[in-house]
Design a protein around this motif. Structure first.
Motif, PDB file in Angstrom:
ATOM      1  N   GLY A  75       9.563   7.784   9.665  1.00  0.00           N
ATOM      2  CA  GLY A  75       8.249   7.164   9.761  1.00  0.00           C
ATOM      3  C   GLY A  75       8.360   5.826  10.455  1.00  0.00           C
ATOM      4  O   GLY A  75       9.027   5.707  11.485  1.00  0.00           O
ATOM      5  N   ARG A  89       7.289  -3.747  13.529  1.00  0.00           N
ATOM      6  CA  ARG A  89       7.472  -2.358  13.113  1.00  0.00           C
ATOM      7  C   ARG A  89       7.265  -1.462  14.325  1.00  0.00           C
ATOM      8  O   ARG A  89       6.443  -1.758  15.195  1.00  0.00           O
ATOM      9  CB  ARG A  89       6.469  -1.950  12.027  1.00  0.00           C
ATOM     10  N   GLN A  91       7.091   2.911  15.379  1.00  0.00           N
ATOM     11  CA  GLN A  91       7.041   4.271  14.878  1.00  0.00           C
ATOM     12  C   GLN A  91       7.195   5.226  16.049  1.00  0.00           C
ATOM     13  O   GLN A  91       6.363   5.237  16.966  1.00  0.00           O
ATOM     14  CB  GLN A  91       5.734   4.564  14.146  1.00  0.00           C
ATOM     15  N   GLY A 202      11.220   0.374  -1.139  1.00  0.00           N
ATOM     16  CA  GLY A 202      11.658   0.462   0.244  1.00  0.00           C
ATOM     17  C   GLY A 202      12.781   1.448   0.492  1.00  0.00           C
ATOM     18  O   GLY A 202      13.277   1.545   1.620  1.00  0.00           O
ATOM     19  N   SER A 204      12.797   4.545   0.868  1.00  0.00           N
ATOM     20  CA  SER A 204      12.473   5.682   1.728  1.00  0.00           C
ATOM     21  C   SER A 204      12.244   5.271   3.173  1.00  0.00           C
ATOM     22  O   SER A 204      11.894   6.115   4.007  1.00  0.00           O
ATOM     23  CB  SER A 204      11.211   6.394   1.208  1.00  0.00           C
ATOM     24  N   GLN A 205      12.466   4.014   3.515  1.00  0.00           N
ATOM     25  CA  GLN A 205      12.160   3.511   4.854  1.00  0.00           C
ATOM     26  C   GLN A 205      13.400   2.965   5.533  1.00  0.00           C
ATOM     27  O   GLN A 205      14.223   2.300   4.914  1.00  0.00           O
ATOM     28  CB  GLN A 205      11.101   2.410   4.775  1.00  0.00           C
ATOM     29  N   ARG A 207      15.168   0.349   7.506  1.00  0.00           N
ATOM     30  CA  ARG A 207      14.950  -1.077   7.713  1.00  0.00           C
ATOM     31  C   ARG A 207      16.172  -1.688   8.392  1.00  0.00           C
ATOM     32  O   ARG A 207      17.309  -1.418   8.007  1.00  0.00           O
ATOM     33  CB  ARG A 207      14.678  -1.788   6.380  1.00  0.00           C
ATOM     34  N   CYS A 219      19.329   2.586   5.603  1.00  0.00           N
ATOM     35  CA  CYS A 219      18.733   3.838   6.086  1.00  0.00           C
ATOM     36  C   CYS A 219      18.755   4.942   5.041  1.00  0.00           C
ATOM     37  O   CYS A 219      19.821   5.271   4.492  1.00  0.00           O
ATOM     38  CB  CYS A 219      19.476   4.317   7.326  1.00  0.00           C
TER      39      CYS A 219
END
Length: 524
Positions: A75, A89, A91, A202, A204-205, A207, A219
């Motif tokens: 995402g 950010r 995507q 955080g 699941s994201q 960064r 990750c």
């Protein structure tokens, strides 16, 4: 010499590049032998993501759905400052290849699925615990000498072509005397693989912690895993940094405790920016890390190797089938190297954003990118200009007549095939030479023997050699690129195209229409 087995292709190395090649060649019915030093799938997760173009390649051998079950859709990617606050950010956006634009993977699971896929083919022989020692070119074949590590004996075999996918330290490349130009960054990085016990904020994201004191990659990976990467600073002891004591000191700084994860393994590695001088030496081809290496920042190391295999394998198959001359194989490096270099440049750029150590420059970076993120369209422009570049060929095995569609990969929308079944475009067309047309015109005799597939609009009735463009996406793409007819290569790239009323350019020199006009998707 005549007692030695003769294969169509020998593959050295059974990582993602080699195993993808084994699937692609096995699907074409070629006799393939694989030489792999290790007895089992390598247990350490290296690559952590893949993209829609790679999934499309794996779709062509019928493994996309099985692989998908072990992947985690990506995402928004967050770049955060030293305080953990995002300053920009991005995507990844869809390129209409029929799959999610980015997915996180657990590489041992991916490798295992790809290997089980290759096992479907009776013509593929896999020799694990075999280390290639020497490759020698001869006029009609290449001779391969390998050591059988189980009993310390030697194995000699012959192959019409060899694909060396034996990694960045490729012994084959060295033995052939091919240079590997570029740089290796002096800074070493610690990679930590963990098993997730409990989620945290955080988790699941993806960064990128752009902290000048300690840049860190954070990750998520599927199947209950999570990865961190951070550099070894000047004066630090690598041996200490891979201990649990040092790792927990880093992770606790991000709010992660032993209640959240279990440490599985930690290793140290270096980043490289390198490209081999030549990717072909007679009947031997370099692929994957043996041909090029790049930093991991946009997750394209493994993906680039898979793209190599996809570009090379259909050409080898067509040469062996008499469809193309051997000289067509010279287009492999011509087509792939520019994309590899552009991808590498993007990875280096993103790495510089993440790893900036000068605090004042990092402060300016944060302020500028935070402000830019407020501008409409910024994220899209950032992804399109600095993330994964779209594959497009400007030279190689293409018609000499230029056209906006030439060298591009055709999109993959959902269509109705000749039976009226809703399928992805590639599954309807098959991996073959064909002419795709939206105006139903007759074609020049030079394309005789090449199938013609006609596109009809939604509501039309499908039939033999006719597909229905359900949502109009394929017709819209052709119109956008000023084409009503295109000649497609087996890899889905446009060899030639023509506007309404204009003639379609001729096939490649010495092209002979294949006797078998369709390569169907193979199911697990």
């Amino acid at each position: 010499m005549n007692d030695q087995p003769l294969y169509d292709v020998a593959i050295i190395g059974y990582g993602p590049t080699g195993v993808t090649a084994a699937n692609l060649l096995g699907q074409r019915g070629l006799r393939v032998v694989v030489l792999e030093r290790d007895p089992e799938v390598y247990g350490r997760a290296r690559a952590i993501s893949t993209d829609e173009e790679v999934m499309r390649i794996w779709q062509s051998v019928g493994l996309d759905e099985q692989l998908q079950t072990d992947m985690l859709p990506g995402g928004v990617v967050a770049f955060v400052d030293a305080d953990g606050r995002p300053f920009t950010r991005v995507q990844p956006r869809s390129r209409h290849c029929g799959h999610p634009p980015q997915q996180f993977i657990y590489q041992p699971a991916v490798d295992a699925t790809l290997r089980s896929g290759a096992a479907r083919f009776d013509t593929v022989t896999v020799l694990t615990r075999h280390q290639c020692l020497k490759v020698a070119n001869h006029p009609d074949y290449a001779e391969v000498l390998a050591a059988d590590l189980t009993d310390d004996t030697f194995v000699r075999l012959r192959a019409k072509y060899v694909i060396a996918a034996d990694g960045g330290s490729s012994a084959t490349r060295g033995q052939l005397g091919i240079g590997y130009q570029g740089t290796t960054f002096t800074e070493r990085w610690i990679v930590i693989d963990t098993k997730v016990l409990r989620d945290w904020e955080g988790s699941s994201q993806l960064r990128f912690h752009c902290d000048p004191a300690r840049p860190t990659v954070d990750c998520p990976t599927p199947l209950g895993h999570h990865r961190w990467e951070f550099p070894v600073r000047d004066g630090e002891d690598e041996d200490h940094l891979v201990t649990h004591e040092a790792i927990w000191e880093i992770l606790r700084g991000q709010g992660v405790t032993p209640d959240h994860v279990e440490i599985l393994r930690s290793v140290v590695y270096s980043h490289h920016v390198r490209v081999a001088d030549r990717w072909r030496a007679g009947r031997v081809f370099l692929a994957g890390d043996a041909a090029h290496a790049m930093p991991p920042w946009i997750g394209q190391g493994m993906a680039s190797g898979v793209r190599d295999a996809a570009n090379l394998c259909w050409k080898i198959a067509d040469v062996l089938a008499g469809v193309l001359p051997d000289t067509a194989l010279d287009s492999y490096q011509i087509e792939r190297e520019p994309h590899v270099r552009e991808t590498t440049a993007h990875a280096v750029f993103v790495g510089r954003i993440i790893t900036e150590r000068r605090e004042w420059i990092a402060a300016v970076r944060n302020r500028v990118l935070r402000a830019a993120s407020m501008v409409p369209g910024y994220s899209r422009a950032m992804v399109e200009s600095k993330w994964i570049p779209a594959a497009r060929y400007t030279a190689g095995l293409l018609a000499s007549e230029k056209h906006p569609a030439r060298g591009r990969q055709i999109p993959q929308p959902w269509v109705l095939d000749s039976t009226g079944t809703r399928v992805r475009l590639d599954d309807a067309l098959g991996a073959r030479w064909l002419v795709l047309t939206s105006d139903g015109r007759g074609l020049p005799s030079v394309w005789d023997g090449v199938p013609v597939v006609r596109i009809r609009s939604c509501g039309a009735t499908p039939g033999p050699d006719t597909i229905v463009d359900i949502d109009g996406d394929l017709t819209a793409w052709l119109a956008e690129h000023s084409a009503t007819v295109v000649a497609l290569r087996p890899d889905g790239f446009v060899y030639a195209a023509a506007r309404a009323g204009a003639p379609l350019p001729s096939p490649p020199a010495d092209f002979r229409a294949p006797a078998h006009t369709r390569s169907r998707r193979t199911t697990p």
